[in-house]
Design an enzyme around this catalytic site. Structure first.
Site, PDB file in Angstrom:
ATOM      1  N   ARG A 378       1.242  -1.465  -0.199  1.00  0.00           N
ATOM      2  CA  ARG A 378      -0.377   0.021  -0.202  1.00  0.00           C
ATOM      3  C   ARG A 378       1.003   1.391  -0.091  1.00  0.00           C
ATOM      4  NH1 ARG A 378      -2.946  -2.772   4.926  1.00  0.00           N
ATOM      5  NH2 ARG A 378      -4.624  -3.487   3.442  1.00  0.00           N
ATOM      6  N   LEU A 382       1.356   0.978  -5.447  1.00  0.00           N
ATOM      7  CA  LEU A 382       0.193   1.321  -5.433  1.00  0.00           C
ATOM      8  C   LEU A 382      -0.349   3.428  -5.828  1.00  0.00           C
ATOM      9  CD1 LEU A 382      -2.643  -0.690  -4.075  1.00  0.00           C
ATOM     10  CD2 LEU A 382      -2.459  -1.045  -7.082  1.00  0.00           C
ATOM     11  N   VAL A 500      -7.169  -2.947  -6.147  1.00  0.00           N
ATOM     12  CA  VAL A 500      -6.788  -4.257  -5.262  1.00  0.00           C
ATOM     13  C   VAL A 500      -5.911  -3.685  -3.841  1.00  0.00           C
ATOM     14  CG1 VAL A 500      -5.804  -4.972  -7.482  1.00  0.00           C
ATOM     15  CG2 VAL A 500      -4.618  -3.852  -6.323  1.00  0.00           C
ATOM     16  N   GLU A 501      -5.678  -4.772  -3.223  1.00  0.00           N
ATOM     17  CA  GLU A 501      -4.694  -4.438  -1.506  1.00  0.00           C
ATOM     18  C   GLU A 501      -6.005  -3.949  -1.118  1.00  0.00           C
ATOM     19  OE1 GLU A 501      -1.529  -4.818  -0.206  1.00  0.00           O
ATOM     20  OE2 GLU A 501      -0.290  -5.498  -1.861  1.00  0.00           O
ATOM     21  N   GLY A 502      -6.713  -4.179  -1.179  1.00  0.00           N
ATOM     22  CA  GLY A 502      -7.780  -3.334  -0.238  1.00  0.00           C
ATOM     23  C   GLY A 502      -9.063  -2.945  -1.145  1.00  0.00           C
TER      24      GLY A 502
END
Length: 822
Positions: A378, A382, A500-502
């Site tokens: 995170r 990203l 993505v990543e939550g």
């Protein structure tokens, strides 16, 4: 009037003491001194005695532990334990995994700006800069994004080989294991540059340097695992992926149904204790080409082969691709951004305990391992990808808006387009500052749990907004896909980053404030820990110390919020220069407002606050914009306070502050306890909302900045791939800008001549010939205009195809088979 003076003095001293956070004995002594002075100067004796009695009633019980502990603290401890929101083991692990940096100061209501400004300026080492200028630049030159996204749906073999040979997959792997040993900042810079030319390439390089086998092995692997796998991961002999998300557990990773049963089995010809796995994962980046799978699953030991605990918990393992029972190789197709991504399945897949990451000692500790490493993805991958796309979009769209003309005028001169250019430039500045700040925190050794969620959410959301404006300005140029299009694929790929990543909705409404309110608050986590201490006497003493520290903190923030609201934050000590000092003062104001809102929300809602996602999301927005604007100011300071950058800084800052007030306003208007909401409004907005969105005048400055060569534009473009190559149409268009600006006076002169002279020629070339013959332009000016025409055609040109080229290979095969059958 003399009757009111002692009470006014009492309130004034209390407010000053609260504002400056003076200790209780100091407040009591100051109040007593001022009341005596009032009496001596002729104030009402009765009123002075009453005010003194009130002071004594407050001070004496609080200053005497023998009164305070049994009669005040103990009942409050009982009440607190009832409203204390229950923390699951997974939530507790997540809280304990993160570290607190400057975001803690923002939650304090009184930020110490030295903590931010004394942080070292983020800088690459000479080796890291050489890699960025050498192999990274060369890789960007090799990339043909149209070939990758449309023709191959994959990287070409020579690109895969170059990435492996130059250890792009091993940037975070220490040098002793054959990696590059780069800092998190270098990781950020590389991903940012690659993302500016191809999101497929950036994600391919980013994932192995984010959450995955290498990161986990470096932190938890056994020495044998490190010695074997890290060199192979560094040089590309092993391509990793990590299987966490499945059909039944996305953001709720602790509920994964994939399981492993401890049993005996065969491994390399020997019978050993191991785990028999059954799993189904999806959305796994690099899975189709991965040779080594990191896998999260829940581990059970029904026969007690390794201990007395049946449900051991979430565990992480390394599974080689060729392990019997593994199904891997099929691909998902994410929104025309065909990076390698696909499902992984397995049934009765046996691995020995030696394949557990960290060995048997780390069985059941997988969730702790994940949350300690999740923030890296995170924090870097990203946000850096968003930064690369936004920065390139800003400078290239500015050049395009200067080159593209309608009605004889650059489209960037139209006010509607100026508004979009201003949003693009301001948000690109904010994204790049936020992405760099969070990467720098990781590079300093922090585990920025809260900043990582802020960076992931806001960088990707703002990048999506930038991409939309970029597409709007480019019009048909943006929507016609082909080798000339540099905007369309980025626009298509951005929803992937949002997901993505939550998922971003979950990140905003649950994670940013939900985690920040506990982890970053100076007192809440201490109170929670004190309230659960086993020893009753120690519990009471620790809770007493933290409780009254918290009460003083809350009173201080109420006073500070009101004072800043009444004065529009025009007064008070603040760092910065004459231009930015007002910005720091505004942040002091909203820091106090956030702290006050957080305390009130936790006090009145208790454990219910975690289910008030709209309120949590809005307060998370306030914290996010405070952190983001702090990152902008740090960037401005680190770059030497460049005056040319002020329009970008000002637009981004005012946009954030405007959105901060909108978030606070919405939180207050919808506060679940209405009377508390009214009182909070009076404290935070005593004169109403005052922050305004960035002005048109400021937007005009940014649009002009993006459409002209200048140092601020160059700084904004720093770190992205703008080299004008055959495969980089964006770089070519950006390189045209200086020549276009130089040619514009000649173009205006020529167009004026066309309108005012009797010209017989119709084609552009013949008109130039006539212009030279008649003396309207010189031969050199003719050359300039021809070059301008060529650059304009390249800038505005789009692709077209034979219909057969756009049909899929499967369709063509079907037609061939049908003709053969006929």
């Amino acid at each position: 009037m003399s009757i009111a003076i002692p009470f006014l003095a009492f309130l004034l001293v209390g407010a000053i003491a609260a504002y400056h956070r003076l200790r209780l004995p100091v407040w009591a002594a100051l109040t007593a001194t001022v009341l005596v002075a009032c009496w001596l100067l002729g104030a009402s004796g009765a009123a002075t005695l009453v005010a003194g009695a009130i002071t004594a009633l407050i001070a004496v019980p609080l200053l005497l532990p023998q009164i305070r502990l049994p009669f005040i603290t103990r009942p409050l401890l009982g009440f607190y334990t009832k409203i204390l929101p229950p923390l699951s083991e997974t939530e507790r692990t997540a809280l304990e995994a993160g570290t607190v940096g400057f975001e803690g100061e923002l939650f304090s209501g009184k930020p110490d700006w030295r903590v931010l400004l004394d942080q070292p300026k983020p800088q690459l080492s000479a080796e890291e800069q050489a890699f960025l200028d050498g192999p990274c630049e060369e890789l960007c030159r090799m990339v043909n994004d149209w070939d990758i996204t449309h023709v191959r749906a994959d990287l070409p073999p020579e690109v895969w080989e170059f990435i492996k040979k130059n250890k792009f997959f091993g940037m975070i792997v220490p040098k002793e294991y054959g990696g590059l040993g780069f800092s998190a900042l270098a990781n950020h810079k590389v991903i940012q540059k690659l993302a500016s030319v191809s999101s497929v390439v950036s994600s391919t390089v980013g994932v192995p340097n984010s959450l995955g086998p290498a990161e986990l092995l470096m932190h938890y692997g056994t020495q044998e695992q490190k010695d074997h796998y890290l060199p192979r991961l560094a040089d590309g002999r092993e391509i990793p992926c990590f299987g966490l998300t499945g059909p039944w557990a996305g953001s709720d990773a602790t509920s994964i149904p994939d399981y492993g049963i401890v049993c005996m089995g065969e491994w390399n010809g020997a019978r050993v204790v191991g785990v028999r796995l059954t799993f189904e994962k999806r959305y796994i980046t690099l899975a189709p080409v991965a040779t080594l799978i990191g896998l999260a699953f829940r581990m059970y030991d029904p026969d007690g082969l390794i201990g007395d605990k049946r449900d051991i918990g979430i565990t992480l393992a390394l599974v080689p691709r060729d392990t019997p029972g593994v199904e891997i190789g099929r691909r998902h197709f994410p929104l025309n951004s065909p990076f390698q991504n696909g499902p992984i399945r397995g049934k009765d897949v046996f691995i020995p305990l030696s394949q557990l990451i960290g060995g048997e000692a780390y069985a059941g500790k997988g969730w702790q391992m994940l949350v300690e490493c999740l923030s890296i993805g995170r924090s870097i991958t990203l946000p850096s990808t968003a930064s690369g796309g936004a920065k390139l979009g800003a400078v290239v769209t500015g050049a395009y808006a200067r080159i593209r003309k309608q009605f004889g005028l650059s489209v960037g001169r139209f006010e509607g387009v100026e508004e979009a250019l201003a949003r693009i430039g301001g948000k690109a500045y904010a994204i790049s500052a936020l992405a760099q700040a969070t990467a720098a925190a990781v590079a300093r050794g922090e585990n920025p749990a809260v900043p990582s969620t802020i960076a992931k959410y806001h960088c990707t959301e703002m990048a999506r907004e930038v991409a939309t404006d970029v597409m709007d300005i480019h019009g048909g140029k943006g929507i016609i896909l082909g080798p000339r299009n540099y905007a369309g694929r980025n626009w298509q790929a951005l929803p992937i980053m949002i997901t993505v990543e939550g998922a971003n909705i979950m990140t905003r409404s649950l994670m940013i404030f939900g985690q920040g309110a506990i982890l970053c608050h100076p007192w809440v986590l201490k109170e929670m820990r004190a309230a659960t201490l086993p020893d009753p006497d120690q519990r009471l003493r620790e809770f007493d110390r933290n409780l009254f520290g918290h009460i003083g903190f809350a009173l201080s923030n109420a006073v500070r919020a009101l004072w800043f609201g009444l004065t529009a934050a025009r007064f008070g000590a603040a760092p910065g220069d004459d231009y930015t000092r007002r910005f720091y003062r505004k942040l002091n104001r909203y820091s106090a407002a956030l702290a006050l809102m957080a305390d009130t929300s936790m006090l009145l809602l208790g454990g219910k606050l975690k289910f008030k996602e709209s309120l949590s999301g809005r307060l998370g927005d306030v914290l996010s914009h405070l952190y983001m604007t702090s990152a902008m100011l740090k960037r401005y300071e680190d770059e030497g306070r460049p005056e040319a950058d002020r329009p970008l800084l000002a637009w981004a800052f005012h946009n954030s502050i405007h959105r901060t007030e909108i978030a606070l306003s919405a939180a207050l208007r919808n506060f679940p306890v209405r009377p508390a909401g009214w009182l909070l409004w009076a404290l935070i907005f005593p004169l109403g909302r005052r922050a305004q969105a960035p002005s048109d005048r400021l937007g005009h400055k940014i649009a002009s900045l993006l459409m002209s060569p200048n140092e601020a534009r160059d700084r904004l473009a720093a770190g992205v791939f703008t080299t004008p190559t055959a495969n980089n149409p964006a770089g070519r268009i950006n390189s045209y800008l200086p020549k276009v600006v130089l040619a514009e006076p000649v173009e205006r002169k020529f167009l004026k001549a066309l309108k005012t002279r009797d010209i017989e020629a119709l084609s552009f070339g013949e008109q130039l010939d006539e212009g030279v013959r008649e003396g309207w332009i010189t031969a050199e000016e003719r050359r300039q205009l021809e070059e301008l025409r060529e650059m304009t055609i390249d800038a505005i040109g789009v692709d077209d195809f034979d219909p057969e080229e756009l049909r899929s290979a499967g369709y063509r095969r079907e037609q061939i088979d049908n003709r053969a059958a006929a």
